[in-house]
Structures are given as C-alpha cells and as structure tokens.
Design a protein around this motif. Sequence first.
Motif, PDB file in Angstrom:
ATOM      1  N   GLU A 165       0.882  -1.166   0.000  1.00 34.08           N
ATOM      2  CA  GLU A 165       0.000   0.000   0.000  1.00 34.08           C
ATOM      3  C   GLU A 165       0.917   1.212   0.000  1.00 34.08           C
ATOM      4  O   GLU A 165       1.495   1.572   1.030  1.00 34.08           O
ATOM      5  N   ALA A 166       1.093   1.804  -1.177  1.00 34.07           N
ATOM      6  CA  ALA A 166       2.063   2.877  -1.352  1.00 34.07           C
ATOM      7  C   ALA A 166       1.381   4.224  -1.175  1.00 34.07           C
ATOM      8  O   ALA A 166       0.602   4.651  -2.024  1.00 34.07           O
ATOM      9  N   GLY A 167       1.668   4.876  -0.073  1.00 33.10           N
ATOM     10  CA  GLY A 167       1.075   6.183   0.200  1.00 33.10           C
ATOM     11  C   GLY A 167       2.106   7.287   0.063  1.00 33.10           C
ATOM     12  O   GLY A 167       3.316   7.040  -0.002  1.00 33.10           O
ATOM     13  N   GLY A 168       1.642   8.506   0.038  1.00 29.61           N
ATOM     14  CA  GLY A 168       2.524   9.647  -0.105  1.00 29.61           C
ATOM     15  C   GLY A 168       3.427   9.871   1.091  1.00 29.61           C
ATOM     16  O   GLY A 168       4.484  10.488   0.971  1.00 29.61           O
ATOM     17  N   THR A 169       3.036   9.367   2.249  1.00 25.37           N
ATOM     18  CA  THR A 169       3.819   9.523   3.473  1.00 25.37           C
ATOM     19  C   THR A 169       4.569   8.255   3.841  1.00 25.37           C
ATOM     20  O   THR A 169       5.706   8.299   4.305  1.00 25.37           O
ATOM     21  N   LYS A 170       3.917   7.091   3.627  1.00 27.09           N
ATOM     22  CA  LYS A 170       4.541   5.820   4.003  1.00 27.09           C
ATOM     23  C   LYS A 170       4.072   4.708   3.079  1.00 27.09           C
ATOM     24  O   LYS A 170       2.998   4.790   2.475  1.00 27.09           O
ATOM     25  N   PHE A 171       4.897   3.698   2.954  1.00 26.03           N
ATOM     26  CA  PHE A 171       4.554   2.443   2.302  1.00 26.03           C
ATOM     27  C   PHE A 171       4.254   1.427   3.394  1.00 26.03           C
ATOM     28  O   PHE A 171       5.077   1.233   4.301  1.00 26.03           O
ATOM     29  N   VAL A 172       3.107   0.775   3.312  1.00 27.17           N
ATOM     30  CA  VAL A 172       2.829  -0.365   4.181  1.00 27.17           C
ATOM     31  C   VAL A 172       3.003  -1.615   3.340  1.00 27.17           C
ATOM     32  O   VAL A 172       2.390  -1.748   2.277  1.00 27.17           O
TER      33      VAL A 172
ATOM     34  N   THR B  94      10.258   8.281   0.823  1.00 27.64           N
ATOM     35  CA  THR B  94      11.277   9.319   0.620  1.00 27.64           C
ATOM     36  C   THR B  94      11.577   9.418  -0.874  1.00 27.64           C
ATOM     37  O   THR B  94      10.929  10.156  -1.600  1.00 27.64           O
ATOM     38  N   THR B  95      12.555   8.651  -1.341  1.00 31.62           N
ATOM     39  CA  THR B  95      12.858   8.569  -2.780  1.00 31.62           C
ATOM     40  C   THR B  95      12.672   7.123  -3.215  1.00 31.62           C
ATOM     41  O   THR B  95      12.732   6.205  -2.381  1.00 31.62           O
TER      42      THR B  95
ATOM     43  N   ALA C  34      10.332  13.273  -6.693  1.00 33.80           N
ATOM     44  CA  ALA C  34      11.237  12.133  -6.859  1.00 33.80           C
ATOM     45  C   ALA C  34      10.553  10.927  -7.501  1.00 33.80           C
ATOM     46  O   ALA C  34      11.216  10.063  -8.082  1.00 33.80           O
ATOM     47  N   TRP C  35       9.225  10.893  -7.405  1.00 33.57           N
ATOM     48  CA  TRP C  35       8.488   9.735  -7.905  1.00 33.57           C
ATOM     49  C   TRP C  35       7.843   9.993  -9.269  1.00 33.57           C
ATOM     50  O   TRP C  35       7.168   9.115  -9.815  1.00 33.57           O
ATOM     51  N   LYS C  36       8.025  11.173  -9.824  1.00 31.04           N
ATOM     52  CA  LYS C  36       7.426  11.483 -11.128  1.00 31.04           C
ATOM     53  C   LYS C  36       7.966  10.547 -12.203  1.00 31.04           C
ATOM     54  O   LYS C  36       9.169  10.400 -12.363  1.00 31.04           O
ATOM     55  N   PHE C  37       7.029   9.910 -12.900  1.00 29.97           N
ATOM     56  CA  PHE C  37       7.359   8.992 -13.988  1.00 29.97           C
ATOM     57  C   PHE C  37       8.335   7.897 -13.549  1.00 29.97           C
ATOM     58  O   PHE C  37       9.256   7.530 -14.264  1.00 29.97           O
ATOM     59  N   TYR C  38       8.058   7.383 -12.353  1.00 28.49           N
ATOM     60  CA  TYR C  38       8.807   6.239 -11.828  1.00 28.49           C
ATOM     61  C   TYR C  38       8.110   4.943 -12.254  1.00 28.49           C
ATOM     62  O   TYR C  38       6.894   4.789 -12.086  1.00 28.49           O
TER      63      TYR C  38
ATOM     64  N   THR D 127      13.270   4.074  -0.566  1.00 29.80           N
ATOM     65  CA  THR D 127      12.064   3.357  -0.140  1.00 29.80           C
ATOM     66  C   THR D 127      12.020   1.948  -0.714  1.00 29.80           C
ATOM     67  O   THR D 127      11.749   0.976   0.005  1.00 29.80           O
ATOM     68  N   MET D 128      12.295   1.804  -1.999  1.00 31.97           N
ATOM     69  CA  MET D 128      12.194   0.493  -2.629  1.00 31.97           C
ATOM     70  C   MET D 128      13.279  -0.467  -2.138  1.00 31.97           C
ATOM     71  O   MET D 128      13.074  -1.679  -2.104  1.00 31.97           O
ATOM     72  N   THR D 129      14.423   0.046  -1.736  1.00 31.88           N
ATOM     73  CA  THR D 129      15.452  -0.814  -1.138  1.00 31.88           C
ATOM     74  C   THR D 129      14.907  -1.497   0.100  1.00 31.88           C
ATOM     75  O   THR D 129      15.106  -2.708   0.310  1.00 31.88           O
ATOM     76  N   GLU D 130      14.177  -0.751   0.928  1.00 31.88           N
ATOM     77  CA  GLU D 130      13.582  -1.331   2.133  1.00 31.88           C
ATOM     78  C   GLU D 130      12.421  -2.260   1.799  1.00 31.88           C
ATOM     79  O   GLU D 130      12.220  -3.289   2.451  1.00 31.88           O
ATOM     80  N   VAL D 131      11.633  -1.898   0.774  1.00 30.85           N
ATOM     81  CA  VAL D 131      10.538  -2.760   0.341  1.00 30.85           C
ATOM     82  C   VAL D 131      11.080  -4.117  -0.091  1.00 30.85           C
ATOM     83  O   VAL D 131      10.591  -5.181   0.326  1.00 30.85           O
TER      84      VAL D 131
END
Length: 284
Positions: free
Chosen positions: A6-13, A32-33, A80-84, A37-41
């Motif tokens: 669940e990817a939110g603007g403040t946190k990913f669950v 964050t970026t 940072a997430w534009k067109f990711y 963020t994806m490294t932790e995911v």
Amino acid sequence: MFGAIEAGGTKFVCAVSDENFTIKERVSIPTTTPEETMTEVFSFFDQYELTAIGIGSFGPIDVNKESDTYGYITSTPKTAWKFYDFLGSVKNRYSVPIGWTTDVNAAALGEIKLGAAKGLKSCVYLTVGTGIGGGAVINGELLEGYGHPEMGHIPVRLHPNETYKGTCPYHGDCLEGIAAGPAIEGRFGKKGHLLADQEEVWEMEAYYLAQALMNYTLILSPERIVLGGGVMKQKQLYPLVRQKFAELINDYVQVPDLEQYIVAPGLEDNAGILGSLLLAADAE
C-alpha cells in the motif's frame, strides 16, 4: 504466500499473508525517494517465498495496459516519484504475477470483499485526509478506463461563507483543495482534531463532501459509499454528510437508507493493505 504494497505519499505499508488473507507480518516504510524506499521494500519481501503481489499506489498512475508507461507513477507532486516505473521495478525483482491499481481502488476492493460493503456488487470508497481520493468497484470490477478515477479533483460549489482559496496546486478549490485536511487547517488555523467542537468547521466540510457523494451517486449509482481517512475520524461528520446529501439529492433518485448508504470503513485503516492482498490473489 501473498505480498502487498500500500504505497502512500507519506509511508509504504508492506505485508505478507496466507491464502486466507491473514496477515503474517507487516512493516511501515517512509516514502522518501524510490531508491531509498524500494530498497527497504525489497529487503522485506526478499525474506518470503511469494506467489503473487498486489500494489495499491498513490497517483496519478498509469493503469492503461496499452500505454508505454503502464505501471508508472505519473504526474505526482512528489517530485522524486514522477514517472517512476513502479510496477516494472517490482517485476524486475520478483517473477510472480502482480496486481496494480490505485491505493483507493485497492481500499474499495478491500471494503467490498471483506469490509463495510461485503456481499454487494458495487461501492465507492473515498478517503478524506491529507488529500482526497476515491476508488470504485462496479458490478464486481474495479473502475478503470483510459485512466483511473480521480474523485478528489471534481469541482464543487463554494460554501456561502467560504473565503479560503484552496490548496490544490492544479485546480485550487476543487474538492481536495477545499475539503482535505490541509484545507481545514489552512482555513481555520488549526488541525481538524483540534477543532472537534467547532460546529461551523464540520458543517462546511459536510457541505463539500455531500456534493461529491451526490455526483458519485448520480454517475455511478453505487450500492454503498464508504468514507475513510483521517478527517473522517471526526464521527460527527457522518450524520452531517447524510443530512446535506439528503437535501441535495432532494428525492430525485432512489438510494438505500442513508444510514446504510454512507458508512464508515468496516476494515478501519486496513482497507488499503487488505485490498492489495486481494489484488495479489486476483493476479495469481
């Protein structure tokens, strides 16, 4: 085992569950970026043998499978997430089926399968918090077309006492710009939870939300509307919204009893993550 984001603007669950959607473990990761963020995911999911993953993401996102940017986050204000290429990055890491939709569409799926709209064929889920977003399930299917619903950015009539200009960087005083949490704080100088006893705050909020629910009703004719998000923790809003909605709809179309039509989430704050697990199951 199913995985869900669940990817939110403040946190990913992120969570993993068994086939009965019983969550075995979950983590919360700051948004964050993409690199951070994806490294932790990935670090979380690498611990498990997954059969499918479901992603419900903040947007706007590209859900058009014919598009060159399918699976991307597109014109988000989070620079940072534009067109990711969100979906692509997860596919490159895990060779399993992946479901992809908006966070609010995922929440709508959660509520109709497991929550306040269980047993129905259609519902709208609207979250009212830092922003306003909506998703829908119609005739058992998530509502998507060329794009996906952006229910928070519809225009609304301004309240007769309105002086606030709105916060939306794209539209100014659209529903999100005039009724999300930051608009309440911007207008009245305090966060909503500090204004709980101020009747004029919630009368104005209900005025805007009821207009939106009238529009969704007239266009989609759902069997139930579920209102979640931080602003809706102010429980006094529900009867006010129902009252304003009844005045606006003015018996023009038939709707269910309003106590059963405009309701709180059955899954509370878990609608998005459970909906993302359901997405994983549907993708499998």
